[in-house]
Design an enzyme around this catalytic site. Structure first.
Site, short mmCIF file in Angstrom:
data_model
loop_
_atom_site.label_atom_id
_atom_site.label_comp_id
_atom_site.label_asym_id
_atom_site.label_seq_id
_atom_site.Cartn_x
_atom_site.Cartn_y
_atom_site.Cartn_z
N ASP A 498 23.87 10.60 28.26
CA ASP A 498 23.86 9.32 27.54
C ASP A 498 23.35 8.23 28.50
O ASP A 498 23.15 8.48 29.70
CB ASP A 498 25.32 9.07 27.11
CG ASP A 498 25.49 7.85 26.24
OD1 ASP A 498 24.52 7.35 25.67
OD2 ASP A 498 26.66 7.39 26.13
N GLU A 501 18.48 5.20 29.44
CA GLU A 501 17.25 4.39 29.21
C GLU A 501 16.62 3.91 30.50
O GLU A 501 15.39 3.79 30.53
CB GLU A 501 17.60 3.21 28.30
CG GLU A 501 18.03 3.63 26.91
CD GLU A 501 19.41 4.32 26.85
OE1 GLU A 501 20.27 3.93 27.67
OE2 GLU A 501 19.59 5.23 26.05
N ASP A 574 23.78 4.33 18.89
CA ASP A 574 24.96 3.68 18.31
C ASP A 574 24.67 3.02 16.98
O ASP A 574 24.51 1.79 16.90
CB ASP A 574 25.51 2.67 19.33
CG ASP A 574 25.96 3.35 20.60
OD1 ASP A 574 26.07 4.59 20.59
OD2 ASP A 574 26.20 2.65 21.60
C1 NOJ Z 1 27.15 5.06 24.30
C2 NOJ Z 1 26.79 6.19 23.40
O1 NOJ Z 1 25.73 5.85 22.58
C3 NOJ Z 1 28.01 6.61 22.61
O2 NOJ Z 1 27.69 7.66 21.74
C4 NOJ Z 1 29.13 7.00 23.56
O3 NOJ Z 1 30.28 7.34 22.83
C5 NOJ Z 1 29.44 5.83 24.50
N1 NOJ Z 1 28.24 5.45 25.18
C6 NOJ Z 1 30.52 6.19 25.51
O4 NOJ Z 1 30.09 7.21 26.32
#
Ligand code: NOJ
Length: 918
Positions: A498, A501, A574
């Site tokens: 995660d 970017e 998200d």
């Molecule tokens: C951002 C991610 O997009 C999300 O899916 C994740 O739960 C959180 N970071 C925490 O790791």
């Protein structure tokens, strides 16, 4: 800082104090000096013609490459133009400074292209110059012509039927050469703002190289639709951003960013970037790919002459590929030949994944796992988010919560299930943390301009980021996944990458400053969009190599770039638990899939917020027909595991997930095909119906393979859905198998069903019995669903292998062709010279012992065909005979349904046989 505050608020459970997307955290084109300069040029272009021209006496056409110098008449700077004619009929156009004062970034190609593209045989090309004005090259067996106009410089691509696309038709080609900064003398005006420095929200970007952007316009003649260039939360057919009555004011931006609570219907940049655009009209498709890893903006304008696009990159080179074909599939194949195809995923990863931020501890995992069994819902993977670690130190466990992670994984593995742990790229700056210590000692971190390890802020607080452009750093990173290095890991553990970017909470636009320094002295600016892909790739290599017999990796990434498809899956980050986010998930996944990254999904249920049960159910129904299928939720959202809302929702969600499992043999077969033809399993309507103009703008419905049409319900309270069933085929309801007329139809879509239709002419492999995980279903029998077309014919494929290793690279697989010609249903091997098997890795994996064909067949002998359902059959046969064994087979004909059901014909799925209907 707002971002940091919002995240902290979330972290403290004060979610309601945080607001939606903060647009002002992210640049507009006007706030980005290179975008602004080039967009301004576009505004003035109507009155100025392009200053660039080909210097006629420099041209050479030799060995399938056209070379010439280009002169910018305004400042006398020269550029080298090279036009390569490639084996797969793609054309590559490279333009670089002829005498640059320092090299420009050209490394992206080493990571993105699967190999140095092979040139076409010169014998297949004819080139001719026309009176010192232009040079034409005819290629692709004379189907297409590339005409290079000298003054002003432009390149036209056409076929006999007429023009297809033109580069620099509008004269927007602009190449800012590297220059030496000249300080203004006293009294002189300072140099144009933003050339050598620019500021945004308190961050200053000192540009040591000065202006370095490149822009180019591409006109697609008579194409009303252009697609691709993900990632944006927008529709599939790109909206206009320029020209009269444009739909968005901003260009589409390609800059990998962590956009908190992103909005739908917006061209803002998101987590991934693929500068590949596809255009399609009846009889002709085209693709343009700019291989460049710097920030990019793309304007789209349309008029009655077609679609006019303007691409602007901050640095690097012009390295542009043009793909032409008569239909979209040919363009997708050409793009895949260069950048690679989606890797065949391990079979389990196509099942359902259960995630949330966070499953709190070992007991929680055990409880959730048991509930799936109690409620008779299959799933393959449970996920652990950042809270499972010791203080966000990845590769470690919070030992109070996870006292025995190995036992936990073993308990899952007994049921064929896996665990996914998150491993983010920010490494906590803590001398007692082995990962940090090793990377520091080895000098593997990205540097700041003064040569120190870059120090930024993310979940663990002060962090550093490994430089994955450094080959040794990648090797070291991969080695961290060895079972004896990653304490508490087992073979059943897979990974989630995660925040790659990369997300840097205290950086400009929540990412890394552009002047940070990578291996070779390159600025982050040059390769920003590629960073997340390189991290993802190193992780996946680690998972592949951790075992003696290499297994296919599963690593989910949030950032992506061309090439990501060779690594593993991505998701759309998200999203929010709203109907509009559910609705945008299909267009987003269609754009991403079209751009090659086929194994993609959206968080089922929506990450932020709390979905009402109807929304959650509809989301499960949609997710079950999208490639990567995972439920996920924010730490502050209420628990929403499938059984928590009670009836009728639990049953409806169970049905949705079980429907996915029934179809896994079909999905797996489609992923195998995708691994050599570049056509994603989830595909836009126009890809399957390239002659049907009604399909060109559609994205509320789509195809899964060529056999299923899916139209998810994305609005509350809906009991009917309008779908378009292309007239060129006949259709059946996938669930009831009842025929349905083609054309626009309003179909019932009550809460317990998703509209899905079966195209006449298809044969789909399914599995009828559902077990606790797909891993446990791999040897189960197959059911063949045979849906007849108007001639009473059908065909399809079935692919089977061990589901897990790379044994398929040594032909240990079964790829079967199933055909029905009205009288005979035949199962035969697809001839090996009709397809390739492509190793997606940059190295040769360690393979299990090669089985002989008969040993391999033997390994799958339990995979029998247990049922055949022929739909759309008008007349009952007198007998059904298995020709090879001479056996008569039992069947049942249901005249009112036009269905023939053959039960247990005692045939193996991977052997040759023919059933004759007499
Ligand atoms: C951002 C991610 O997009 C999300 O899916 C994740 O739960 C959180 N970071 C925490 O790791």
């Amino acid at each position: 800082m707002f971002r940091l505050l919002s995240r902290t608020l979330f972290f403290l459970g004060l979610a309601n104090l945080a607001l939606g997307v903060k647009r002002e955290d992210f640049k507009t084109c006007a706030q980005s000096s290179f975008c602004q300069r080039n967009r301004q040029l576009a505004k003035e272009a109507a009155s100025n013609s392009s200053p660039y021209s080909v210097i006629a006496n420099t041209l050479q056409f030799q060995d399938s490459v056209f070379k010439a110098d280009i002169l910018n008449q305004k400042n006398n700077v020269k550029f080298a133009l090279q036009v390569f004619f490639l084996e797969n009929n793609a054309v590559r156009i490279r333009i670089n400074e002829k005498a640059a004062i320092k090299p420009r970034y050209d490394e992206a190609k080493n990571h993105v292209l699967v190999k140095e593209p092979t040139l076409k045989s010169p014998k297949t090309l004819t080139g001719k110059e026309n009176q010192g004005q232009e040079f034409s090259i005819s290629y692709s067996d004379g189907l297409y012509t590339a005409k290079i106009h000298f003054s002003p410089f432009k390149i036209d691509f056409s076929s006999e039927a007429g023009p297809i696309l033109t580069l620099n038709e509008r004269g927007l080609f602009n190449f800012e050469h590297f220059r030496t900064k000249v300080e203004p003398k006293e009294g002189e005006a300072p140099s144009e703002e933003g050339l050598w420095e620019e500021s945004f929200k308190g961050f200053t970007d000192p540009k040591k190289n000065g202006p370095s952007s490149i822009s180019v316009d591409v006109s697609f003649h008579n194409f009303a639709h252009v697609y691709g260039i993900p990632e944006h939360a927008s529709q599939l057919s790109l909206k206009t951003t320029a020209g009269e009555a444009h739909q968005y004011d901003e260009p589409y931006r390609l800059y990998n960013l962590d956009v908190f609570e992103y909005e739908v219907d917006n061209p803002m940049a998101l987590y991934g970037s693929i500068p590949f655009m596809v255009a399609h009209r009846k009889g002709s498709s085209a693709g343009v790919f700019w291989l460049n890893s710097a920030e990019m903006w793309v304007d789209v304008a349309k008029d009655n002459k077609g679609s006019h696009t303007h691409w602007i990159a901050e640095s690097g080179l012009a390295d542009i590929f043009v793909f032409l074909g008569q239909e979209p599939k040919s363009v997708l194949k050409q793009y895949g030949d260069l950048t690679g195809f989606t890797a065949l995923p391990p079979a389990f990863s196509l099942g359902y994944h259960q995630c949330r931020w966070n499953y709190n501890d070992q007991e929680d995992v055990k409880g959730v796992d048991a509930k799936f069994d109690e409620f008779d819902i299959p799933y393959d993977v449970i996920w652990l988010d950042i809270e499972h670690t010791d203080g966000k130190r990845y590769f470690t466990w919070d030992q109070n919560k996870f006292t025995n992670p190995i036992e936990m994984q073993k308990n899952l593995a007994i049921k064929g299930r896996k665990l996914v742990n998150i491993v983010d790229p920010h490494i906590k700056r803590d001398d007692s943390y082995y990962v940090y210590k090793e990377a520091t000692q080895k000098g593997y971190f990205v540097k700041d301009p003064s040569g120190n390890d870059f120090d930024g802020w993310c979940w663990p607080g002060s962090s550093s980021w490994v430089d994955y452009t450094l080959p040794e750093a990648c090797k070291w990173w991969a080695s961290l996944f060895k079972l004896d290095k990653y304490a508490g890991s087992t073979e059943a553990l897979y990974v989630w990458n995660d925040m790659n970017e990369p997300s840097v909470f205290n950086g400009p636009e929540i990412t890394m400053q552009k002047d940070r320094v990578h291996h070779g002295g390159w600025e982050h600016r040059d390769l920003h969009n590629m960073y997340g892909f390189l991290f993802h790739r190193s992780t996946a290599d680690g998972l592949v190599q951790r075992l003696d017999i290499n297994r296919r990796p599963f690593v989910l990434s949030r950032a992506f770039f061309p090439g990501t498809q060779r690594v593993s899956a991505i998701w759309t980050g998200d999203n929010t638990a709203t109907w509009e986010h559910l609705k945008i998930s299909s267009p987003m996944l269609l754009s991403i899939s079209l751009a090659g990254v086929s194994f993609s999904g959206a968080d089922v249920g929506g990450f932020f917020g709390n979905p009402e049960p109807e929304l959650l159910t509809r989301w499960y129904q949609a997710g079950a027909f999208q490639p990567f299928f995972r439920g996920h939720a924010h730490i502050d959202s209420k628990r929403r595991e499938p059984w928590l809302f009670g009836e009728p929702y639990t049953s409806q969600i169970r049905t949705a997930i079980r429907n996915r499992y029934h179809l896994l043999p079909y999905w797996y077969t489609l992923f195998f095909q995708n691994s050599f033809d570049g056509v994603s399993p989830m595909r836009p309507m126009f890809v399957e119906f390239p002659e049907d103009e009604l399909c060109f703008g559609m994205d509320a419905q789509y195809m899964v393979g060529s056999g299923l049409l899916v139209s998810p319900v994305t609005e509350a309270g809906v009991t009917e859905t309008k779908v378009y069933l292309p007239e060129s085929a006949i259709w059946y309801n996938y669930f009831s198998l009842a025929p349905i007329p083609s054309g626009w139809q309003t179909v019932p879509s009550p809460a317990d069903t998703i509209p899905v239709f079966l195209k006449g002419g298809s044969i789909l492999p399914k599995r009828n019995r559902i077990r606790r995980s797909y891993a446990l279903m791999m040897n189960d029998p197959i059911t063949l669903l045979v849906a007849l077309d108007s001639k009473g014919h059908a065909s399809g494929h079935l692919y089977l292998d061990d589901g897990d290793t790379y044994a398929y690279l040594q032909d240990n697989f079964a790829y079967r062709h199933l055909t029905f010609n009205g009288a005979q249903l035949t199962n035969s091997a697809v001839e090996r010279n009709n397809f390739d098997v492509v190793n997606p890795l940059a190295f040769s994996p360690k393979l299990p012992a090669k089985l002989t064909p008969s040993e391999f067949e033997d390994s799958l002998k339990s995979v029998r065909v247990e049922q055949i359902i022929i739909v759309g059959i008008k007349k009952a046969p007198a007998k059904v005979i298995c020709t090879k064994c001479g056996r008569e087979i039992d069947f049942k004909f249901i005249p009112e349904l036009n269905q023939l059901i053959i039960k247990d014909p005692k045939l193996n799925a991977v052997q040759d046989w023919t059933l004759e209907l007499q």
